[in-house]
Structure formats: structure tokens, C-alpha cells
Write an enzyme that holds these catalytic residues in place. Structure first.
Site, PDB file in Angstrom:
ATOM      1  N   SER A  85       0.816  -1.219   0.000  1.00  0.00           N
ATOM      2  CA  SER A  85       0.000   0.000   0.000  1.00  0.00           C
ATOM      3  C   SER A  85       0.849   1.267   0.000  1.00  0.00           C
ATOM      4  O   SER A  85       0.418   2.305  -0.503  1.00  0.00           O
ATOM      5  CB  SER A  85      -0.917  -0.008   1.217  1.00  0.00           C
ATOM      6  OG  SER A  85      -1.856  -1.045   1.094  1.00  0.00           O
ATOM      7  N   THR A 138      -1.218   4.303   3.415  1.00  0.00           N
ATOM      8  CA  THR A 138      -1.879   5.111   2.391  1.00  0.00           C
ATOM      9  C   THR A 138      -1.961   6.589   2.775  1.00  0.00           C
ATOM     10  O   THR A 138      -1.446   7.443   2.044  1.00  0.00           O
ATOM     11  CB  THR A 138      -3.281   4.535   2.072  1.00  0.00           C
ATOM     12  OG1 THR A 138      -3.136   3.173   1.696  1.00  0.00           O
ATOM     13  CG2 THR A 138      -3.960   5.319   0.974  1.00  0.00           C
ATOM     14  N   GLU A 253     -10.027   7.062   2.411  1.00  0.00           N
ATOM     15  CA  GLU A 253      -9.633   5.660   2.255  1.00  0.00           C
ATOM     16  C   GLU A 253     -10.549   4.703   3.009  1.00  0.00           C
ATOM     17  O   GLU A 253     -10.815   4.918   4.206  1.00  0.00           O
ATOM     18  CB  GLU A 253      -8.195   5.422   2.728  1.00  0.00           C
ATOM     19  CG  GLU A 253      -7.709   4.006   2.367  1.00  0.00           C
ATOM     20  CD  GLU A 253      -6.471   3.551   3.084  1.00  0.00           C
ATOM     21  OE1 GLU A 253      -5.815   2.620   2.575  1.00  0.00           O
ATOM     22  OE2 GLU A 253      -6.136   4.098   4.172  1.00  0.00           O
ATOM     23  N   HIS A 262      -6.620  -9.877   3.660  1.00  0.00           N
ATOM     24  CA  HIS A 262      -5.499 -10.557   4.328  1.00  0.00           C
ATOM     25  C   HIS A 262      -6.008 -11.668   5.245  1.00  0.00           C
ATOM     26  O   HIS A 262      -5.371 -12.696   5.411  1.00  0.00           O
ATOM     27  CB  HIS A 262      -4.683  -9.545   5.142  1.00  0.00           C
ATOM     28  CG  HIS A 262      -3.780  -8.693   4.315  1.00  0.00           C
ATOM     29  ND1 HIS A 262      -2.753  -9.201   3.544  1.00  0.00           N
ATOM     30  CD2 HIS A 262      -3.769  -7.343   4.115  1.00  0.00           C
ATOM     31  CE1 HIS A 262      -2.126  -8.202   2.930  1.00  0.00           C
ATOM     32  NE2 HIS A 262      -2.721  -7.065   3.247  1.00  0.00           N
ATOM     33  N   HIS A 327      -1.226  -9.601  -1.146  1.00  0.00           N
ATOM     34  CA  HIS A 327      -1.740  -8.811  -2.276  1.00  0.00           C
ATOM     35  C   HIS A 327      -1.525  -9.604  -3.563  1.00  0.00           C
ATOM     36  O   HIS A 327      -0.705 -10.522  -3.602  1.00  0.00           O
ATOM     37  CB  HIS A 327      -0.985  -7.484  -2.386  1.00  0.00           C
ATOM     38  CG  HIS A 327      -1.120  -6.626  -1.165  1.00  0.00           C
ATOM     39  ND1 HIS A 327      -0.334  -5.515  -0.941  1.00  0.00           N
ATOM     40  CD2 HIS A 327      -1.921  -6.729  -0.089  1.00  0.00           C
ATOM     41  CE1 HIS A 327      -0.670  -4.963   0.203  1.00  0.00           C
ATOM     42  NE2 HIS A 327      -1.627  -5.678   0.749  1.00  0.00           N
TER      43      HIS A 327
HETATM   44 ZN    ZN Z   1      -2.539  -4.910   2.371  1.00  0.00          ZN
END
Ligand code: ZN
Length: 363
Positions: A85, A138, A253, A262, A327
Site C-alpha cells: 500500500s 496510504t 480511504e 489478508h 496482495h
Molecule cells: Zn494490504
């Protein structure tokens, strides 16, 4: 003969003009309507399967469908086909591919001015609203410049630049329970920020300078009773930022969609994505009324390799399968609405999102 020729030229001329006016009007660079405000919304880990899983659970529709322009971005980072991220958000914030874990620095480790910082420098109001700590990968990538996303206390210190006016999220401990003993919330109050740890108090604050750190670290999950924090906090941020006559840049976000991926937890993914979609509704209501606001919704990457192997439209259920707890490296959709949104169709690098926003802000 001469008379016929002039009649012919005349009718040809009229024909030409009418043809031209019927052409779909591809706004040339100079004619393109420029947005006054940009709202960049990042659904962390929100690939197409996450969107569709939420759509099924929501009765086969989402507010996201109201964004007419759709593109795809390539999410790889400078050192990995699979981004994290930090590199993903830094690609959006500085327009450069960088290494996984990097916060607001390029692949050589050099700090680069972010789009939020440039907006601030040019007199726009700026803000961020998240469901994680504001020092997390982020949001940090829009304000801070550090070689590692793990450096929460150093990242918190970068908020003293004052480039972000309206800050709503978690992570209070990185501002108050610090190794260097400093209390950054007090220091930012001296800079003119209204500080609170209660969302309900935000409406008491005057002006755009707000530091609302609602949790010590990340905010609770939707399944733990976070309720409508994200749409509500975003609405409050929009009210504050729209005071600015020069316009604003806001980053919102949906941070925990990624955490559902995850955990390979479809219910977590679905509830966080629907909450994010409710926030898209709030943002679109503002943008539709305002008319000068570009809304861009995307993700930094997909998480979990989610596949929908079955389910029921009637029962609003899916049979989810996952390929990983990490990811993945698939193309990521970019949805956009408002002035300049036509720039976001097609397939391009994740870094192009920065350049498209910057082009539209006529900087
Ligand atoms: Zn992640």
C-alpha cells in the site's frame, strides 16, 4: 452554371457545420472543464471481485455504478510485480514508481512533493479521512516522506508540515505516546489545529484546520460497531473544505477492505466495501450539487486473490475462494465522475493517476 456552383458550395458548407456540431464533443485541452476540487477515494485492496461480492450482498447494485468513466491501472511497484500500500499510494501521490514500503519518496529514496502538499502550497484546502491510523501506509504517503512505512512516529512528525488541513482517522498514540516524549497534538493546536478524539466534537471546530484522531491506532471494524463513521466523517470534512474559495483536495480511504482480504474473510471484505460505497454516495451527493468536483475512486491493489465460485443472487450470498493471504498483481479499476473524468478511461500506470489529476488542476 456559376449560380449552381455557389449554391453547391453553400450547401456543402452548411452540411459541414451541421456534421461538426453532431460529433460527440471531445473537449479539447483548452475547452475541457477543469475541476475546482478533487476527491480521490482509495478502497485499499478493493479489486473487481471485492466490488462484485459487495454488489451481490447489496441486492446487485452499488452507488459506485454512478461513476460513468472506468479505466484500469497497472499497480506494480519499482521493485515488485506485487505492490504494497505504501508504494501503491506513493504512486498516486507523487506520480513515481517506488519500492514497497516507501512513503512519499521515489525509488532512490528522495522525497518528492505530493499532490496534497502541492495543493496546499497553491492555496487549496486539503484533507484526509481514513479508517486506519493516519500514519498508516496510504494516508502517510500523501503527507510524509520516510524510507519505511513502519516509521509511525517519524511519519506523525511529518504532519507538523501543516500541509494537511483536515485530518480525520486513528493513530493518536503516534502523536501522544512517543519515544521522544513530545505531544504532537499540543504542538499542532499551537499551529491552529482544533484537536479532538471525538467525532461528535468536530462540528464545534471553526475553519479548516482540524486534527481528529478518533482512536489510538486503527478504528474498529464495521462488524465491531464502527457504524457510519466513514460517511459521516467524510461529510464533515467536505463541509470544512468547501469553505475554501480556491478549492480543495481530499483523500478518503476505505482502509480495512484490505484487512478482510489478508484475513481471507469475505464478510469483513463485504461489510467494509459496502461502508466505502455508502461514503461514495455521500461524496457523489456533494459532487452532483457542486458541479466543479472531480471524483476518482480506485484501489492500490487487490488483496487475497478473491474469486466468487458460486452463491445466490436471491439470498445475496457468495461462495468465496482465495488464492493467497497477500496482495495480488491484477489490473485495478479506476472509476471517475465530474469535470475531467473523461481523462480516466483506458489502461495506464498507477502513476498516471497523479499526472491526470495534476493536468486537470492546471498546475
Ligand atoms: Zn494490504
Amino acid at each position: 452554371m456559376k449560380k449552381h456552383l455557389s449554391l453547391f458550395i453553400l450547401s456543402a458548407g452548411i452540411l459541414l457545420i451541421s456534421c461538426k456540431s453532431n460529433q460527440p464533443h471531445s473537449a479539447s485541452k483548452t475547452e475541457r472543464k477543469k475541476p475546482k476540487n478533487i476527491i480521490l477515494m482509495i478502497g485499499d485492496g478493493m479489486g473487481l471481485a471485492q466490488v462484485y461480492a459487495a454488489m451481490v450482498a447489496n441486492g446487485m447494485w452499488l452507488h459506485l455504478e454512478k461513476l460513468p468513466v472506468i479505466g484500469l491501472h497497472k499497480s506494480y511497484s519499482s521493485d515488485n510485480l506485487i505492490t504494497d500500500s505504501a508504494a501503491g499510494a506513493t504512486a498516486f501521490s507523487i506520480g513515481k514508481k517506488t519500492f514497497n514500503g516507501a512513503i512519499g519518496v521515489d525509488s532512490s529514496g528522495a522525497a518528492k512533493e505530493t499532490i496534497l502538499e502541492e495543493a496546499h502550497r497553491r492555496g487549496l484546502a486539503t484533507g484526509m479521512v481514513v479508517t486506519c491510523a493516519v500514519t498508516h501506509a496510504t494516508p502517510a504517503s500523501f503527507v510524509a516522506h520516510q524510507p519505511s512505512r513502519a516509521m509511525n512516529e517519524a511519519i506523525a512528525l511529518d504532519f507538523l508540515s501543516g500541509s494537511a488541513d483536515c485530518i480525520i482517522g486513528g493513530g493518536r498514540q503516534y502523536f501522544t505516546k512517543r519515544e521522544d516524549g513530545r505531544n504532537l497534538t499540543q504542538e499542532m493546536q499551537k499551529m491552529g489545529y482544533f484537536f479532538t478524539d471525538q467525532l461528535a466534537e468536530v462540528e464545534k471546530s471553526k475553519g479548516t484546520k482540524l486534527l481528529a484522531l478518533i482512536a489510538q491506532d486503527e478504528l474498529p471494524k464495521m462488524s465491531e460497531g464502527r457504524n457510519s463513521y466513514l460517511p459521516k466523517a467524510t461529510e464533515l470534512a467536505l463541509k470544512k473544505l468547501s469553505i475554501s474559495k480556491n478549492g480543495f483536495f481530499l483523500m478518503v480511504e476505505g482502509s480495512q477492505i484490505d484487512w478482510g482480504g489478508h484475513n481471507n474473510d469475505p464478510d469483513y471484505i463485504i461489510r467494509e466495501t459496502i461502508d466505502f460505497d455508502e461514503t461514495i454516495k455521500t461524496v457523489l451527493q456533494f459532487a452532483e450539487k457542486d458541479g466543479e468536483t472531480l471524483v476518482v475512486v480506485t484501489a492500490d491493489h487487490e488483496t487475497g486473490g478473491l474469486a466468487i465460485n458460486g452463491g445466490s443472487k436471491e439470498k445475496r450470498t457468495i461462495d468465496a475462494a482465495f488464492t493467497t493471504k497477500k496482495h495480488t498483481g491484477i489490473l485495478i479499476p479506476v472509476y471517475s465522475f465530474g469535470p475531467g473524468s473523461e481523462l480516466f478511461g483506458g489502461i495506464y500506470e498507477n502513476t498516471a493517476i497523479f499526472h491526470k489529476m495534476k493536468t486537470l488542476m492546471t498546475w
